[in-house]
Design an enzyme around this catalytic site. Structure first.
Site, short mmCIF file in Angstrom:
data_model
loop_
_atom_site.label_atom_id
_atom_site.label_comp_id
_atom_site.label_asym_id
_atom_site.label_seq_id
_atom_site.Cartn_x
_atom_site.Cartn_y
_atom_site.Cartn_z
N SER A 580 3.01 8.47 2.43
CA SER A 580 1.95 7.78 1.70
C SER A 580 2.39 6.41 1.19
CB SER A 580 1.49 8.63 0.51
OG SER A 580 2.51 8.74 -0.45
N LYS A 623 -2.31 9.61 -8.83
CA LYS A 623 -1.64 8.31 -8.62
C LYS A 623 -2.38 7.20 -9.36
CE LYS A 623 0.18 9.58 -4.06
NZ LYS A 623 0.11 9.34 -2.60
#
Length: 705
Positions: A580, A623
């Site tokens: 990611s 996040k």
């Protein structure tokens, strides 16, 4: 496996239904569907015709919402957070009595358990912790057809004391047989004791009157006493050992053998320090049953099946195949290892469970036994968000309150907040989490807060407070990590810096952190190479290689004579796993190559294909919240993840979310300096042949990092 597993010869007239039925007149606001709608009810509480329990259909949960066709997320929104359920608190929600009806969301697994119970098949359930595996195993014991339970007795073998005899009798008869033997032994001992005292009296009288040697008489009396006491031990040895007692067992037994050592699982024979001289304990009295024997005619549940040692798994295979297993000492150094009983019945139905890694370390032959004579089931982590599921989650909260017995009931607003949290923890739009053990922890913490303040009801404020108090260890570590970085000014959230990007990562499953990535280009002393540091795992290393393909295609310079250094700043002992950070790495390297600064007020996350497409990743909600906590005001995420964002209300005004679908869009947002940036983005688009268009990125699956 014995043949009686495949057929059910018990006449219907002799079967007894052991499942309790809910009280339909309990006074709740439950609305029962009309008779013609029972077979098509979408609520999950009405069994299919072939699986209908003998105790009757379960009522609907009280929704008055009429739905035609398949319910969608939009319909769920229209029905309200509670899915149309009209209640004031969890006190108004009726909880089913049967465990199988209390399982939430795992409809496929519930159907398999019902079928497996009816035909006495083995089941293996694989899935994340807290999704209902142990609950379904317990429910299976309630659903098993009623059979004649058995008591097991172990007798002394006069021919070979190290091979005790085994006898099975109907339930309740074992105690009667043992009591009869004890009474017979007591009468014998009384007769022997009476005879002993008569002989002792005669000997002492003879010594006093005739011989006139009192000391000799006492010595003779002592010898006679010891002889009688030694001889009486033979009577005690004739009393059988009641190994399995099912006198008070009304339903099929359920035994949880999770983490059991070999002796507890397979049975054992206790060590006897006095092995001779008349003081030894008879071998049949030292025999102890194992979980496989105690689960006879019932369910043996083993979670984390792969943690069993290989020898135990092999012996478990034998027990499954034969339906009986002899008991012997499990320690080679023990005197019990010399003892081995006749085969003891262990005709159980096995339910094995574990996480995905359980299949790797599980004995393949044991898995073959389960698969060949039963079912394999995968437990879902999430389920589609529908009015039905929202009503079931409301009932789940009522179940947790009832099971605990000490929590105040939840108000309507509190129920709604828990359901919203279930949506958030799912990590996918239009889905609800099925990790209900963790959600139950939130319910209990909220209830404890209300109870500590002597409140009659648990309110929404209590749930909000519980969300803060029930943070996982990873969340607490991540928050501490963010605060420490602020103290040492390690998080840069303003200005422009060349070759530095604020990346985003997740710690555990539910906590995000800011992970800066720095890149530097230096002349190479040999063939150029990409050097990445930060304890990268295999997937992360492959992601860096994919990024290098983009860079080679994009750059005008010959990077074969340059080394590209990539550093994941303070990645920690766990290192970096997953891909990611791909767009983060690509942006940092391109910035270093072209000497163009990057805006430091933003952070980014996303996977990257070798052609420059930004692919979806996991944990975007956590996040984004980590970026907001760190003082950043912009986050770049994959466009495919746009629907998965469900951040808390407190962060909505603090952060701007920019979805992107190509690396050119990332650079357009992240790079500073308009002339240089525009030229760079145009060149990249012309090379890759991609236009700056808004489109959905198909394929790909969320990354674990």
């Amino acid at each position: 496996m014995s043949d009686n597993r495949d057929t059910d010869d018990t006449p219907d007239s002799e079967r007894e239904v052991t499942e309790p039925t809910p009280d339909e007149e309990s006074g709740s606001d439950v609305v029962v569907p009309a008779e013609e709608d029972r077979e098509t009810a979408d609520d999950g509480f009405v069994d299919e015709a072939d699986d209908a329990p003998e105790s009757g259909d379960q009522p609907d949960l009280g929704s008055e919402v009429e739905l035609e066709g398949e319910a969608t997320f939009d319909e769920a929104e229209e029905a309200g957070v509670l899915g149309g359920l009209e209640v004031e608190s969890t006190e108004d929600i009726e909880v089913p009595d049967r465990l199988v009806d209390q399982v939430i969301g795992q409809d496929h697994a519930r159907d398999v358990i019902k079928k497996a119970a009816k035909q006495r098949r083995h089941v293996m359930m694989i899935g994340s912790p807290g999704t209902g595996k142990s609950m379904l195993a317990k429910a299976m014991s309630q659903l098993l057809p009623k059979e004649e339970l058995q008591d097991v007795l172990v007798y002394h073998n006069p021919d070979d004391g190290n091979e005790p005899k085994v006898r099975t009798v109907p339930a309740g008869k074992g105690e009667q047989i043992v009591d009869a033997h004890k009474e017979e032994a007591r009468k014998r001992n009384q007769m022997r004791t009476f005879l002993m005292w008569i002989i002792i009296a005669i000997v002492i009288g003879y010594a006093l009157i005739i011989v006139q040697q009192i000391l000799l008489g006492i010595l003779a009396a002592g010898v006679i006493y010891l002889a009688f006491r030694y001889g009486s031990r033979g009577n005690d040895a004739m009393i059988p050992n009641l190994l399995i007692n099912t006198a008070n067992q009304q339903t099929a037994p359920f035994k949880d053998a999770t983490g059991a050592h070999a002796g507890a699982l397979l049975g054992d024979v206790r060590h006897d320090p006095f092995q001779s001289g008349g003081m030894e304990t008879p071998s049949h009295d030292r025999v102890e049953s194992g979980n496989i024997h105690e689960a006879n005619k019932g369910v043996l549940f083993i979670d984390e099946i792969n943690t069993l040692d290989v020898r135990s798994q092999q012996k478990l295979m034998t027990a499954i195949q034969e339906g009986e297993f002899s008991i012997t000492g499990q320690s080679e150094r023990s005197s019990g290892a010399m003892v081995q009983t006749e085969p003891v019945p262990c005709d159980f139905t096995m339910v094995a469970a574990g996480n995905l890694d359980a299949m790797e370390n599980m004995h393949p032959a044991l898995r073959s036994r389960i698969k060949g004579y039963g079912y394999e089931v995968y437990m879902d982590d999430t389920i589609e968000d529908t009015p039905e599921m929202r009503r079931k989650l409301a009932r789940f909260i009522a179940q947790e309150v009832e099971k605990d017995g000490r929590l105040p009931h939840f108000t309507r607003d509190a129920i709604e907040e828990v359901i919203l949290e279930a949506r958030r923890r799912a990590g996918r739009k239009g889905h609800l989490t099925l990790k209900l053990r963790e959600l139950g922890g939130l319910v209990r913490v909220a209830g404890d807060i209300a109870r500590a303040e002597d409140q009659e009801m648990t309110t929404r404020d209590d749930v909000l407070q519980a969300k803060s108090r029930s943070r996982s260890i990873e969340q607490q570590l991540a928050d501490d990590y963010i605060e420490r970085r602020k103290d040492y000014e390690l998080t840069v959230n303003q200005g422009d810096v060349i070759g530095r990007v604020n990346g985003l990562a997740v710690m555990g499953e539910d906590s995000g952190i800011v992970l800066p990535v720095m890149a530097e280009v230096a002349p190479s002393q040999g063939p150029g190479q990409v050097i990445a540091t930060g304890q990268l795992k295999e997937m992360a290393e492959e992601a860096v290689q994919n990024v290098s393909a983009i860079i080679k295609k994009f750059s005008d310079e010959d990077i074969s004579e340059k080394d590209i250094h990539i550093q994941f700043v303070q990645a920690g002992e766990g290192g970096v796993d997953g891909d990611s950070a791909s767009i983060t790495v690509a942006t940092a390297v391109i910035s270093a190559l072209e000497d163009i600064p990057i805006e430091q007020h933003l952070a980014m996350t996303g996977s990257l294909s070798v052609r420059g497409d930004v692919l979806p990743v996991g944990g975007v909600t956590h996040k984004i919240e980590a970026a907001a906590k760190s003082g950043l005001d912009t986050v770049i995420i994959p466009k495919a993840n746009e629907q998965d964002v469900m951040i808390e209300e407190e962060y909505e005004d603090q952060i701007e979310i920019i979805p992107v679908s190509h690396i050119s869009e990332v650079l357009d947002v992240a790079l500073a300096g308009e002339p240089e940036k525009d030229s760079l983005v145009d060149r990249l688009k012309s090379i890759t042949g991609k236009a700056l268009e808004q489109r959905e990125v198909g394929g790909g699956s969320p990354s674990p990092q």
